[in-house]
Design an enzyme around this catalytic site. Structure first.
Site, PDB file in Angstrom:
ATOM      1  N   LEU A 130       0.897  -1.192   0.000  1.00  0.00           N
ATOM      2  CA  LEU A 130       0.000   0.000   0.000  1.00  0.00           C
ATOM      3  C   LEU A 130       0.914   1.215   0.000  1.00  0.00           C
ATOM      4  CD1 LEU A 130      -2.934   1.277   0.632  1.00  0.00           C
ATOM      5  CD2 LEU A 130      -2.311   1.047   3.024  1.00  0.00           C
ATOM      6  N   THR A 133       0.085   8.094  -1.979  1.00  0.00           N
ATOM      7  CA  THR A 133       0.149   8.732  -3.297  1.00  0.00           C
ATOM      8  C   THR A 133      -0.199  10.220  -3.232  1.00  0.00           C
ATOM      9  OG1 THR A 133      -1.981   7.597  -3.588  1.00  0.00           O
ATOM     10  CG2 THR A 133      -0.147   6.833  -4.930  1.00  0.00           C
ATOM     11  N   PRO A 135       0.572  12.978  -0.448  1.00  0.00           N
ATOM     12  CA  PRO A 135       1.082  13.335   0.883  1.00  0.00           C
ATOM     13  C   PRO A 135       0.310  14.485   1.528  1.00  0.00           C
ATOM     14  CG  PRO A 135       2.856  13.256  -0.746  1.00  0.00           C
ATOM     15  CD  PRO A 135       1.566  13.178  -1.506  1.00  0.00           C
ATOM     16  N   ARG A 244       6.738 -38.368  30.170  1.00  0.00           N
ATOM     17  CA  ARG A 244       7.820 -38.001  31.097  1.00  0.00           C
ATOM     18  C   ARG A 244       7.522 -38.514  32.503  1.00  0.00           C
ATOM     19  NH1 ARG A 244      12.875 -36.915  32.793  1.00  0.00           N
ATOM     20  NH2 ARG A 244      12.986 -35.133  34.216  1.00  0.00           N
ATOM     21  N   HIS A 314       7.483 -29.220  29.167  1.00  0.00           N
ATOM     22  CA  HIS A 314       8.666 -29.942  28.680  1.00  0.00           C
ATOM     23  C   HIS A 314       9.898 -29.730  29.567  1.00  0.00           C
ATOM     24  CE1 HIS A 314       6.437 -30.683  24.982  1.00  0.00           C
ATOM     25  NE2 HIS A 314       7.433 -31.390  24.530  1.00  0.00           N
ATOM     26  N   GLY A 315       9.815 -28.830  30.537  1.00  0.00           N
ATOM     27  CA  GLY A 315      10.976 -28.572  31.393  1.00  0.00           C
ATOM     28  C   GLY A 315      12.185 -28.189  30.553  1.00  0.00           C
ATOM     29  N   GLU A 339      -0.947  -8.292  10.909  1.00  0.00           N
ATOM     30  CA  GLU A 339      -2.356  -7.878  10.705  1.00  0.00           C
ATOM     31  C   GLU A 339      -2.867  -7.022  11.865  1.00  0.00           C
ATOM     32  OE1 GLU A 339      -3.547  -9.004   7.748  1.00  0.00           O
ATOM     33  OE2 GLU A 339      -1.892 -10.406   7.493  1.00  0.00           O
TER      34      GLU A 339
HETATM   35  C1  LIG Z   1       7.672 -11.424  10.027  1.00  0.00           C
HETATM   36  C2  LIG Z   1       6.783 -10.279   9.649  1.00  0.00           C
HETATM   37  C3  LIG Z   1       6.083 -10.333   8.448  1.00  0.00           C
HETATM   38  C4  LIG Z   1       5.274  -9.261   8.075  1.00  0.00           C
HETATM   39  N1  LIG Z   1       4.639  -9.343   6.879  1.00  0.00           N
HETATM   40  C5  LIG Z   1       3.924  -8.282   6.430  1.00  0.00           C
HETATM   41  C6  LIG Z   1       3.297  -8.306   5.155  1.00  0.00           C
HETATM   42  O1  LIG Z   1       3.356  -9.314   4.452  1.00  0.00           O
HETATM   43  N2  LIG Z   1       2.660  -7.190   4.717  1.00  0.00           N
HETATM   44  C7  LIG Z   1       2.571  -6.084   5.496  1.00  0.00           C
HETATM   45  O2  LIG Z   1       1.983  -5.087   5.075  1.00  0.00           O
HETATM   46  N3  LIG Z   1       3.120  -6.045   6.738  1.00  0.00           N
HETATM   47  C8  LIG Z   1       3.806  -7.105   7.210  1.00  0.00           C
HETATM   48  N4  LIG Z   1       4.397  -7.056   8.457  1.00  0.00           N
HETATM   49  C9  LIG Z   1       4.321  -5.805   9.222  1.00  0.00           C
HETATM   50  C10 LIG Z   1       3.355  -5.884  10.401  1.00  0.00           C
HETATM   51  O3  LIG Z   1       2.026  -5.874   9.948  1.00  0.00           O
HETATM   52  C11 LIG Z   1       3.670  -4.719  11.351  1.00  0.00           C
HETATM   53  O4  LIG Z   1       4.967  -4.954  11.892  1.00  0.00           O
HETATM   54  C12 LIG Z   1       2.644  -4.599  12.456  1.00  0.00           C
HETATM   55  O5  LIG Z   1       1.390  -4.196  11.959  1.00  0.00           O
HETATM   56  C13 LIG Z   1       3.060  -3.592  13.541  1.00  0.00           C
HETATM   57  O6  LIG Z   1       3.404  -2.359  12.957  1.00  0.00           O
HETATM   58  P1  LIG Z   1       4.828  -1.686  13.274  1.00  0.00           P
HETATM   59  O7  LIG Z   1       5.884  -2.732  13.150  1.00  0.00           O
HETATM   60  O8  LIG Z   1       4.932  -0.467  12.454  1.00  0.00           O
HETATM   61  O9  LIG Z   1       4.749  -1.352  14.812  1.00  0.00           O
HETATM   62  P2  LIG Z   1       4.439   0.071  15.470  1.00  0.00           P
HETATM   63  O10 LIG Z   1       3.221   0.665  14.847  1.00  0.00           O
HETATM   64  O11 LIG Z   1       5.696   0.877  15.492  1.00  0.00           O
HETATM   65  O12 LIG Z   1       4.079  -0.374  16.958  1.00  0.00           O
HETATM   66  C14 LIG Z   1       5.053  -0.531  17.993  1.00  0.00           C
HETATM   67  C15 LIG Z   1       4.318  -0.733  19.311  1.00  0.00           C
HETATM   68  O13 LIG Z   1       3.462   0.400  19.579  1.00  0.00           O
HETATM   69  C16 LIG Z   1       2.121  -0.016  19.726  1.00  0.00           C
HETATM   70  N5  LIG Z   1       1.244   0.999  19.105  1.00  0.00           N
HETATM   71  C17 LIG Z   1       1.360   1.551  17.870  1.00  0.00           C
HETATM   72  N6  LIG Z   1       0.355   2.414  17.642  1.00  0.00           N
HETATM   73  C18 LIG Z   1      -0.424   2.397  18.752  1.00  0.00           C
HETATM   74  C19 LIG Z   1      -1.615   3.057  19.122  1.00  0.00           C
HETATM   75  N7  LIG Z   1      -2.221   3.914  18.308  1.00  0.00           N
HETATM   76  N8  LIG Z   1      -2.125   2.801  20.349  1.00  0.00           N
HETATM   77  C20 LIG Z   1      -1.527   1.922  21.176  1.00  0.00           C
HETATM   78  N9  LIG Z   1      -0.380   1.247  20.885  1.00  0.00           N
HETATM   79  C21 LIG Z   1       0.141   1.483  19.694  1.00  0.00           C
HETATM   80  C22 LIG Z   1       2.047  -1.338  18.991  1.00  0.00           C
HETATM   81  O14 LIG Z   1       0.970  -2.138  19.457  1.00  0.00           O
HETATM   82  C23 LIG Z   1       3.383  -1.956  19.307  1.00  0.00           C
HETATM   83  O15 LIG Z   1       3.344  -2.521  20.604  1.00  0.00           O
HETATM   84  C24 LIG Z   1       5.171  -8.123   8.894  1.00  0.00           C
HETATM   85  C25 LIG Z   1       5.856  -8.090  10.125  1.00  0.00           C
HETATM   86  C26 LIG Z   1       6.642  -9.160  10.513  1.00  0.00           C
HETATM   87  C27 LIG Z   1       7.355  -9.116  11.848  1.00  0.00           C
END
Ligand SMILES: Cc1cc2nc3c(=O)[nH]c(=O)nc-3n(C[C@H](O)[C@H](O)[C@H](O)COP(=O)(O)OP(=O)(O)OC[C@H]3O[C@@H](n4cnc5c(N)ncnc54)[C@H](O)[C@@H]3O)c2cc1C
Length: 359
Positions: A130, A133, A135, A244, A314-315, A339
């Site tokens: 996503l 497009t 800003p 076990r 499993h200890g 997600e």
């Molecule tokens: C292995 C892996 C695969 C992934 N694959 C995909 C993919 O295929 N496509 C894709 O689009 N994304 C993907 N992601 C991204 C993933 O969806 C995001 O990492 C996730 O949604 C969290 O966003 P962030 O990392 O920006 O965390 P941040 O938004 O920086 O959050 C950091 C912390 O702050 C908290 N936080 C943030 N905003 C708020 C709020 N408003 N209120 C309260 N708490 C808040 C969060 O809960 C978290 O604890 C992947 C991530 C991983 C680790």
């Protein structure tokens, strides 16, 4: 009696046949090989080839485009079985499923015809992107667009029609190994207008709403993965507790261990019920945003909980790479993040509750 008591877990003959088949596939092909691919962090190509033959990449794609045309509920049941085997395997289907959902729901007929048949066979697999497009857009979520970008197979730097889309080296991760997680870098990439999802007129700057819709089904998908990993942790905990023996008796005779198993089994059942409820509401065309958020929150936390309890059962062996639970322990936290994190799910649930019960 059993049917009335379990309205959400009841399966049609078709659902039973397909989930039995995927359960067997997980037992015979995924579980015996997951350790090898996980430890080597290698893509499980032979398993993916078999998944193509089973038609698992086209489960929800309509039959007219070469898929099976099954509903979200059946898909969730399949994902639970795959995830019980290894969440990396279900992950390969996960982003693909969301990509195909976006195309089915928002794509033009031309876009559907072009991509869905090859996606149904697994010939091409999808991720989702996503981009911002506009800003300057206010409110800011009105400035996003979904577009379709192809890449050359197996290259990190694209040329020709796909020039400007680069794939940096994969990110090293705690768990969820075997499948590549990476950024997609768009620098100087030119997107043809016909590749805007739904076409330029219908799709430009509409991406946020489209993606939020897709994430609703994506949440059911992740919830099903939580159920699968929690179910596997329960199975491993039940088996190990009875095998076990310490100080002359099976550890399953200790009430403390029985309580752990009881809590795990309760969480698995509750997570499954919430997941299937959200899927069935969506299939029935009813509102399911709140329910999908609840299912994702509860099932991903149940996955983490059950895996940790299994590790405790499993200890010391649970900490060893010789035991499967060590992999589960590294895999489970991903589901708390992808997600939408648990914190974000609580925000979604809280907001939807207030909307539905406005006074
Ligand atoms: C292995 C892996 C695969 C992934 N694959 C995909 C993919 O295929 N496509 C894709 O689009 N994304 C993907 N992601 C991204 C993933 O969806 C995001 O990492 C996730 O949604 C969290 O966003 P962030 O990392 O920006 O965390 P941040 O938004 O920086 O959050 C950091 C912390 O702050 C908290 N936080 C943030 N905003 C708020 C709020 N408003 N209120 C309260 N708490 C808040 C969060 O809960 C978290 O604890 C992947 C991530 C991983 C680790």
């Amino acid at each position: 009696m059993a049917v009335a008591a379990y309205p959400y877990t009841e399966k049609t003959d078709e659902q039973k046949a397909i989930t039995d088949m995927v359960h067997q596939f997980a037992d015979e092909q995924i579980l015996p090989n997951a350790e090898h691919y996980d430890h080597d962090d290698a893509f499980p190509e032979p398993i993916v080839e078999q998944m193509k033959e089973l038609g698992l990449f086209g489960v929800t794609i309509p039959e007219e485009y070469g898929g099976m045309g099954l509903d979200l509920t059946t898909y969730a049941m399949i994902v639970e079985e795959l995830s019980r085997g290894w969440i990396s395997i279900s992950g390969i289907v996960n982003t693909h499923f969301i990509g195909s959902y976006l195309l089915m729901k928002f794509g033009t007929e031309e876009q559907r015809q072009k991509y869905l048949p090859r996606m149904a066979t697994g010939e091409i697999r999808a991720a989702f992107v996503l981009v911002k497009t506009d800003p300057e857009a206010e409110p800011r979520h009105r400035g996003f667009t979904c577009f379709i970008a192809e890449k050359e197979p197996g290259v990190s730097e694209n040329k020709g029609a796909f020039a400007g889309l680069n794939v940096p080296p994969k990110i090293k991760k705690l768990g969820y190994k075997g499948v590549e997680s990476t950024e997609l870098v768009f620098d100087g990439y030119r997107c043809p207008a016909e590749n805007v999802l739904g076409g330029e007129q219908a799709g430009l700057n509409k991406g946020f709403a489209q993606m939020m819709d897709a994430l609703e089904v994506g949440r059911v998908n992740v919830a099903a993965r939580g159920v699968g990993i929690a179910q596997r942790a329960l199975e491993l905990g039940l088996a190990y507790a009875q095998q076990r023996k310490a100080f002359g008796k099976s550890i399953s005779e200790h009430q403390a261990i029985q309580f752990k198993l009881a809590d795990m089994a309760t969480q698995v059942d509750a997570a499954r019920l919430l997941t299937l409820r959200a899927a069935r509401l969506k299939d029935a065309g009813e509102r399911s945003d709140l329910e999908a958020g609840m299912a994702k929150l509860f099932a991903s936390e149940a996955g983490r909980f059950c895996v940790e309890e299994c590790l405790r059962i499993h200890g010391g062996y649970g900490y060893s790479k010789e035991y499967e639970v060590e992999r589960l322990y590294r895999d489970a936290p991903l589901l708390l993040i992808g997600e939408g994190t648990s914190e974000i799910q609580r925000m979604v649930i809280g907001r939807k509750l207030l909307q539905r019960h406005k006074i």
